[in-house]
Design a protein around this motif. Structure first.
Motif, PDB file in Angstrom:
ATOM      1  N   LEU A   1       0.872  -1.296   0.061  1.00 30.10           N
ATOM      2  CA  LEU A   1      -0.241  -0.219   0.118  1.00 30.10           C
ATOM      3  C   LEU A   1       0.866   1.432   0.034  1.00 30.10           C
ATOM      4  O   LEU A   1       0.547   2.154  -0.671  1.00 30.10           O
ATOM      5  CB  LEU A   1      -1.005  -0.012   1.184  1.00 30.10           C
ATOM      6  CG  LEU A   1      -2.020  -1.297   1.229  1.00 30.10           C
ATOM      7  CD1 LEU A   1      -2.984  -0.820   2.218  1.00 30.10           C
ATOM      8  CD2 LEU A   1      -2.801  -1.006  -0.311  1.00 30.10           C
ATOM      9  N   GLY A   2       2.108   1.106   0.639  1.00 31.53           N
ATOM     10  CA  GLY A   2       2.786   2.344   0.480  1.00 31.53           C
ATOM     11  C   GLY A   2       3.475   2.435  -0.724  1.00 31.53           C
ATOM     12  O   GLY A   2       3.372   3.833  -1.268  1.00 31.53           O
ATOM     13  N   PHE A   3       3.879   1.503  -1.459  1.00 27.68           N
ATOM     14  CA  PHE A   3       4.087   1.665  -2.867  1.00 27.68           C
ATOM     15  C   PHE A   3       2.850   2.291  -3.625  1.00 27.68           C
ATOM     16  O   PHE A   3       3.293   3.478  -4.588  1.00 27.68           O
ATOM     17  CB  PHE A   3       4.268   0.183  -3.467  1.00 27.68           C
ATOM     18  CG  PHE A   3       4.169   0.239  -4.930  1.00 27.68           C
ATOM     19  CD1 PHE A   3       5.492   0.624  -5.777  1.00 27.68           C
ATOM     20  CD2 PHE A   3       3.077  -0.290  -5.625  1.00 27.68           C
ATOM     21  CE1 PHE A   3       5.236   0.752  -7.262  1.00 27.68           C
ATOM     22  CE2 PHE A   3       3.172  -0.327  -7.078  1.00 27.68           C
ATOM     23  CZ  PHE A   3       4.167   0.331  -7.928  1.00 27.68           C
TER      24      PHE A   3
ATOM     25  N   GLU B   1       5.107   7.981  -5.032  1.00 32.78           N
ATOM     26  CA  GLU B   1       5.351   8.551  -6.625  1.00 32.78           C
ATOM     27  C   GLU B   1       5.681   7.518  -7.377  1.00 32.78           C
ATOM     28  O   GLU B   1       5.434   7.278  -8.586  1.00 32.78           O
ATOM     29  CB  GLU B   1       6.603   9.548  -6.607  1.00 32.78           C
ATOM     30  CG  GLU B   1       6.398  10.690  -7.440  1.00 32.78           C
ATOM     31  CD  GLU B   1       4.841  11.149  -7.830  1.00 32.78           C
ATOM     32  OE1 GLU B   1       4.652  11.504  -9.072  1.00 32.78           O
ATOM     33  OE2 GLU B   1       4.189  11.121  -6.596  1.00 32.78           O
ATOM     34  N   THR B   2       6.383   6.420  -6.914  1.00 32.53           N
ATOM     35  CA  THR B   2       7.000   5.094  -7.663  1.00 32.53           C
ATOM     36  C   THR B   2       5.846   4.565  -8.684  1.00 32.53           C
ATOM     37  O   THR B   2       6.181   4.201  -9.654  1.00 32.53           O
ATOM     38  CB  THR B   2       7.520   4.132  -6.891  1.00 32.53           C
ATOM     39  OG1 THR B   2       7.922   4.725  -5.447  1.00 32.53           O
ATOM     40  CG2 THR B   2       8.608   3.525  -7.366  1.00 32.53           C
TER      41      THR B   2
ATOM     42  N   VAL C   1       2.710  -6.874 -15.846  1.00 37.06           N
ATOM     43  CA  VAL C   1       4.058  -7.031 -15.345  1.00 37.06           C
ATOM     44  C   VAL C   1       3.804  -8.200 -14.012  1.00 37.06           C
ATOM     45  O   VAL C   1       2.976  -7.975 -13.248  1.00 37.06           O
ATOM     46  CB  VAL C   1       4.483  -5.741 -14.479  1.00 37.06           C
ATOM     47  CG1 VAL C   1       5.688  -5.712 -13.967  1.00 37.06           C
ATOM     48  CG2 VAL C   1       4.396  -4.432 -15.637  1.00 37.06           C
ATOM     49  N   ILE C   2       4.746  -9.006 -13.928  1.00 34.56           N
ATOM     50  CA  ILE C   2       4.401  -9.943 -13.050  1.00 34.56           C
ATOM     51  C   ILE C   2       5.583 -10.167 -12.060  1.00 34.56           C
ATOM     52  O   ILE C   2       6.731 -10.356 -12.278  1.00 34.56           O
ATOM     53  CB  ILE C   2       4.511 -11.492 -13.808  1.00 34.56           C
ATOM     54  CG1 ILE C   2       3.187 -11.559 -14.739  1.00 34.56           C
ATOM     55  CG2 ILE C   2       4.407 -12.586 -12.803  1.00 34.56           C
ATOM     56  CD1 ILE C   2       3.214 -12.561 -15.816  1.00 34.56           C
ATOM     57  N   GLY C   3       5.360  -9.954 -10.617  1.00 34.98           N
ATOM     58  CA  GLY C   3       6.226 -10.295  -9.594  1.00 34.98           C
ATOM     59  C   GLY C   3       7.613  -9.368  -9.844  1.00 34.98           C
ATOM     60  O   GLY C   3       7.446  -8.412 -10.041  1.00 34.98           O
ATOM     61  N   ALA C   4       8.722 -10.263  -9.968  1.00 38.38           N
ATOM     62  CA  ALA C   4       9.966  -9.647  -9.803  1.00 38.38           C
ATOM     63  C   ALA C   4      10.068  -8.759 -11.147  1.00 38.38           C
ATOM     64  O   ALA C   4      11.378  -7.777 -11.384  1.00 38.38           O
ATOM     65  CB  ALA C   4      11.087 -10.687  -9.654  1.00 38.38           C
ATOM     66  N   GLU C   5       9.477  -8.748 -12.197  1.00 42.37           N
ATOM     67  CA  GLU C   5       9.763  -8.307 -13.574  1.00 42.37           C
ATOM     68  C   GLU C   5       9.658  -6.719 -13.415  1.00 42.37           C
ATOM     69  O   GLU C   5      10.355  -5.947 -14.088  1.00 42.37           O
ATOM     70  CB  GLU C   5       8.589  -8.427 -14.564  1.00 42.37           C
ATOM     71  CG  GLU C   5       8.457  -9.947 -15.125  1.00 42.37           C
ATOM     72  CD  GLU C   5       7.311 -10.345 -15.952  1.00 42.37           C
ATOM     73  OE1 GLU C   5       7.234 -11.265 -16.358  1.00 42.37           O
ATOM     74  OE2 GLU C   5       6.470  -9.302 -16.213  1.00 42.37           O
ATOM     75  N   SER C   6       8.915  -6.367 -12.107  1.00 48.10           N
ATOM     76  CA  SER C   6       8.984  -4.853 -11.896  1.00 48.10           C
ATOM     77  C   SER C   6      10.328  -4.204 -11.504  1.00 48.10           C
ATOM     78  O   SER C   6      10.888  -3.374 -11.143  1.00 48.10           O
ATOM     79  CB  SER C   6       7.744  -4.289 -11.025  1.00 48.10           C
ATOM     80  OG  SER C   6       8.233  -4.830  -9.641  1.00 48.10           O
ATOM     81  N   SER C   7      11.157  -5.317 -10.949  1.00 48.22           N
ATOM     82  CA  SER C   7      12.522  -5.087 -10.070  1.00 48.22           C
ATOM     83  C   SER C   7      12.012  -3.833  -8.985  1.00 48.22           C
ATOM     84  O   SER C   7      13.022  -3.410  -8.700  1.00 48.22           O
ATOM     85  CB  SER C   7      13.527  -4.614 -10.943  1.00 48.22           C
ATOM     86  OG  SER C   7      13.240  -4.274 -12.130  1.00 48.22           O
ATOM     87  N   LEU C   8      11.141  -4.104  -8.371  1.00 45.74           N
ATOM     88  CA  LEU C   8      10.705  -3.425  -7.339  1.00 45.74           C
ATOM     89  C   LEU C   8      10.648  -4.176  -6.118  1.00 45.74           C
ATOM     90  O   LEU C   8       9.648  -4.846  -6.187  1.00 45.74           O
ATOM     91  CB  LEU C   8       9.516  -2.450  -7.436  1.00 45.74           C
ATOM     92  CG  LEU C   8       9.745  -1.282  -8.415  1.00 45.74           C
ATOM     93  CD1 LEU C   8       8.324  -0.697  -8.603  1.00 45.74           C
ATOM     94  CD2 LEU C   8      10.893  -0.373  -8.121  1.00 45.74           C
ATOM     95  N   ASP C   9      11.271  -4.016  -5.070  1.00 43.11           N
ATOM     96  CA  ASP C   9      11.273  -4.716  -3.869  1.00 43.11           C
ATOM     97  C   ASP C   9       9.922  -4.949  -3.160  1.00 43.11           C
ATOM     98  O   ASP C   9       9.207  -5.878  -2.674  1.00 43.11           O
ATOM     99  CB  ASP C   9      12.233  -4.489  -2.786  1.00 43.11           C
ATOM    100  CG  ASP C   9      13.702  -4.977  -3.286  1.00 43.11           C
ATOM    101  OD1 ASP C   9      13.662  -5.646  -3.948  1.00 43.11           O
ATOM    102  OD2 ASP C   9      14.770  -4.667  -2.360  1.00 43.11           O
ATOM    103  N   ASP C  10       9.262  -3.572  -3.221  1.00 37.42           N
ATOM    104  CA  ASP C  10       8.007  -3.543  -2.375  1.00 37.42           C
ATOM    105  C   ASP C  10       6.980  -4.411  -3.021  1.00 37.42           C
ATOM    106  O   ASP C  10       6.010  -4.850  -2.440  1.00 37.42           O
ATOM    107  CB  ASP C  10       7.733  -2.090  -2.317  1.00 37.42           C
ATOM    108  CG  ASP C  10       8.491  -1.303  -1.344  1.00 37.42           C
ATOM    109  OD1 ASP C  10       9.478  -1.987  -0.763  1.00 37.42           O
ATOM    110  OD2 ASP C  10       8.336  -0.068  -1.469  1.00 37.42           O
ATOM    111  N   ILE C  11       6.881  -4.644  -4.192  1.00 35.24           N
ATOM    112  CA  ILE C  11       5.944  -5.391  -4.862  1.00 35.24           C
ATOM    113  C   ILE C  11       6.338  -6.604  -5.468  1.00 35.24           C
ATOM    114  O   ILE C  11       5.845  -7.074  -6.670  1.00 35.24           O
ATOM    115  CB  ILE C  11       5.197  -4.537  -5.912  1.00 35.24           C
ATOM    116  CG1 ILE C  11       5.966  -3.884  -6.899  1.00 35.24           C
ATOM    117  CG2 ILE C  11       4.537  -3.600  -5.048  1.00 35.24           C
ATOM    118  CD1 ILE C  11       5.346  -3.446  -8.078  1.00 35.24           C
ATOM    119  N   GLN C  12       7.502  -7.302  -5.114  1.00 37.44           N
ATOM    120  CA  GLN C  12       8.010  -8.403  -5.601  1.00 37.44           C
ATOM    121  C   GLN C  12       7.047  -9.409  -5.654  1.00 37.44           C
ATOM    122  O   GLN C  12       6.953 -10.593  -6.629  1.00 37.44           O
ATOM    123  CB  GLN C  12       8.912  -9.045  -4.632  1.00 37.44           C
ATOM    124  CG  GLN C  12      10.514  -8.359  -4.664  1.00 37.44           C
ATOM    125  CD  GLN C  12      11.076  -8.690  -5.875  1.00 37.44           C
ATOM    126  OE1 GLN C  12      11.461  -9.820  -6.152  1.00 37.44           O
ATOM    127  NE2 GLN C  12      11.458  -7.799  -6.655  1.00 37.44           N
TER     128      GLN C  12
END
Lengths: 335, 335
Positions: free
Chosen positions: A252-254, A258-259, A275-286
DNA sequence: GTTTAGCACTCTCCTTTCAGGAGTGCTAAG
DNA sequence: CTTAGCACTCCTGAAAGGAGAGTGCTAAAC
C-alpha cells in the motif's frame, strides 16, 4: 512444450489462482479432466519445473507457478475474459452523469475498476503539465479573489482560485485574460510555468500585472494534485498472501508513493501490459502483479490505469475489465 | 484516589502508551521516580484495579489501563502538550499558499494532522448542503459547456461543469445567473435542490430554461463528494495492536465508510472531544480511540476533524495538535 | 499503620519433540 | 509411454516441558 504440458500448466495456474495453495498432482488429476493419472502429471510437472515454469516451496509440497510460468500463461494460454452484460452496462453507465472534470473522471474510473476487479486500482490522469494551453479566462469571485479557468489541448479544464489586487476589476481581468491567451496559447503548461518563473524572458516588464497574477498561479499550483486516484486499497487485505502486515504496508505504501505513478507511465505502449512479480524489479511489490492500460484522447495516449494484485491475480478477468474500461473512458473523453 | 494512586496511574499509562506491553510493578518502580518499592506499587495497582482503572490480561501479566482508566487520565491527569516551535510554524505555513478551495483545505488539513500525529486523520468539510446560496454565475467554456460557480454563506466556492444547449450564449447565461441568484439567494443548498426537484413549485414554468440548467446541476451533483478527506491511513499499520489484518480491515473500513463521518458530526460540541474504546459503541473500533475537534467560520461550527488511533494513543500530543490545527484552520477560513 | 522483602504460585511464551499427512521421485511392471 | 507402489522428505499441529515475568500474600521492618 507440448499440448499436455500446456494443459497441465493452465490447470495448475487456474487452481492456484483459485485456492492460493500449492497444487499437487492428485488434485490436478481429480479436479481437471486431463485423462491421465497423477503419476503422469507428476512427470509433466517435473518437466515444467525443469523448464522454469513451476516452483516447489519445499520438497513435499505441491507446485506453484513461477514468474516465468505466469508469463507463459498470460502470453500464450489465457485469453481475456469477455465481460457479461451487467458488467458491460455498469461500465457504460459509469460515465453518464458528469462532464469534463478531470478529477471526477479519474476518481470514477479508479473506483469502477477496483469494484469490478476486487483489487486496488490506480488511475493516472492526463499529465496537464504536458498539454498545451488553449484558452484562459478569469472569473471575479469577490472583491479580491478571482477564479482562473484554464483549458488545455487534452480537453480538460482546470480551475484555481487566486487572490488579486483590488484594482483588478472585471474589464481589467478580461483584457488580461485576452493578453495571456494571445501570448501563451499553444505552449505546454510545463514550459509556460518555467517561462513565467524565468525573469530573463521579459514577461515581467511587458505584462507587469499579468505576470504578477501568473506568478501566483504557478506558485500556488501543485502540478500533481488531483492527478492520481487510488481506489479500493483495502481489497488487498482479502487475499491470504497479505496476511502479513509488513507486506501490506510495503504494497500500500508503494501505491501511495510517486513510484507507482512512474511505473504506470513507464508502460507507455498502447494497450494492456502485464507485469509479473519480480519483473518490476521493485522490492516492495515482488509478490504482486500489475496490469496497466492506457487511455486516449483524440488518438494519443494521455493517461494510465493500473490494477495491482497478488501474483496469482485473475489475469483474464482483470485484463478484460481493464480493456473495457479504458476503451469506454477513451470514448467518453473523446466525445 | 490519593495523589500517589494518580501518580501510579499516570506512570503506568505513560509507559503503556510508549511500549504497548502490560506494565509490571518493578518496571514502574525502576523507570519512574516514585520513591517506593515494587511491593507498594503492587498494592496501589491492586487498588486501581478494584476501582476499575486497570485490567490484567491474565494473572501473571502486568496491568493495562481500562477505558475508565484512560478516561480518568484524559479528564483529570493529562494536560495537552504544547507544541514546539517547528510544529507551530509548520501549522502556520500549511495554509499559506492557496485560497478558498474547499477540497484543498480539507485535504491539506487531513494530511497535516496525520503527519504530525502519526495516526490516520479524517477531515469533514463544511456541509455545503446546509450553507445558504449567496451568489451564482456561469462561465462559458466551450460551445456547449459552461462552468457553474456557486458561492455560499460559509465563504466557500463550488465549481461544476454543465452541458448546456448551444443557444445559451454569454449574455443569455448572464441574465440566467442573475435570475437565479435573485430568486434563490439565501436558500440553503439542500432546500434549493429539493425545490428544483419539486415540479409543484412552479419554477419549471416560470424559468423553463433556467430550470433545465438547474436540474442538470442537481442531478449531476454528488453532495458528498470531496467533502471528506482521509490521510495517513497506513499509519495504523505501525502500531503493534494492528498486527492482525482483520483488525486493520475493520478499522480502515470504518474510516472509509459513512459511519466515520456521522460519528465525527455527532460530537458537535465546540472544542476537542475524546472517545475511548467502547465508548463509541461501534464494534469495528472497539480497540481504538478518537480525538475530534471542530472548526469554525464566522463563529459557527462548520466542520470536523478527527484522529483515530489505538486506545493507547498519545492523547496529550494529539489533543495539542488537533487544537492548534483547528484554531489555525478557523483563523484562515475566517480571513 | 505503612512499607518492604521474601516466596510460592500462576500463567504465558518459547522450544522441543513427535506423529500424521500430503506430496514427491523413483522403480518396475503393464 | 503410462501407471501402481513405495520409500522418503518436509511441513503442520498438538503435546510437553522449562524459563521468565509478575503477582498476591505473609511477616518483618520502619
Amino acid at each position: 512444450m507440448d499440448a499436455r504440458k500446456r494443459q497441465v500448466l493452465e490447470a495448475l495456474i487456474d487452481d492456484y489462482i483459485a485456492t492460493a495453495e500449492p497444487v499437487g498432482s492428485r488434485t490436478l488429476a481429480k479436479k481437471y479432466g486431463l485423462g491421465v493419472s497423477p503419476a503422469t502429471i507428476r512427470n509433466e510437472m517435473a518437466d515444467l519445473e525443469d523448464l522454469g515454469f513451476l516452483e516447489q516451496p519445499h520438497t513435499s509440497a505441491g507446485r506453484v507457478p513461477s514468474d516465468k510460468g505466469y508469463r507463459y500463461y498470460v502470453d500464450e494460454i489465457m485469453r481475456p475474459l469477455v465481460l457479461d452484460l451487467a458488467e458491460r452496462q455498469r461500465i457504460r453507465q459509469a460515465y453518464q452523469v458528469r462532464v469534463r472534470e478531470l478529477h471526477w473522471f479519474i476518481h470514477q474510473t479508479a473506483r469502477l475498476v477496483s469494484e469490478l476487479t476486487l483489487y486496488p486500482s490506480l488511475v493516472v490522469a492526463p499529465p496537464v503539465e504536458q498539454a498545451a494551453l488553449t484558452d484562459l479566462s478569469f472569473v471575479p469571485l469577490g472583491q479580491d479573489t478571482v477564479l482562473m479557468v484554464l483549458k488545455t489541448s487534452t480537453g480538460m479544464v482546470e480551475n484555481q482560485t487566486l487572490l488579486v489586487p483590488e484594482e483588478f476589476d472585471s474589464d481589467k481581468l478580461k483584457s488580461l485574460a485576452e493578453d495571456f491567451t494571445q501570448e501563451f496559447r499553444g505552449l505546454a503548461i510545463h514550459d509556460l510555468k518555467n517561462r513565467i518563473l524565468d525573469p530573463l524572458q521579459g514577461d515581467v516588464k511587458r505584462y507587469p500585472e499579468l505576470w504578477q497574477l501568473a506568478l501566483k498561479w504557478v506558485t500556488g499550483h501543485d502540478g500533481d494534485e488531483d492527478k492520481v486516484s487510488l481506489a479500493g486499497p483495502l481489497n488487498i487485505l482479502n487475499y491470504p498472501e497479505f496476511r502479513d502486515v509488513d507486506k501490506v504496508r510495503r504494497v500500500l505504501g508503494f501505491l501511495e508513493k510517486e513510484t507507482a505513478v512512474e511505473l504506470a507511465s513507464r508502460y507507455y505502449a498502447e494497450g494492456v501490459q502485464v507485469v509479473i512479480g519480480a519483473e518490476s524489479s521493485l522490492d516492495d511489490i515482488q509478490d504482486c502483479s500489475l496490469v496497466t492500460a492506457t487511455y486516449r484522447v483524440g488518438g494519443s495516449v494521455v493517461g494510465h490505469l493500473m490494477v495491482l494484485g497478488p501474483r496469482r491475480m485473475h489475469y483474464n478477468r482483470v485484463i478484460g475489465i481493464v480493456e473495457a474500461v479504458s476503451d469506454e473512458l477513451s470514448r467518453v473523453l473523446h466525445g
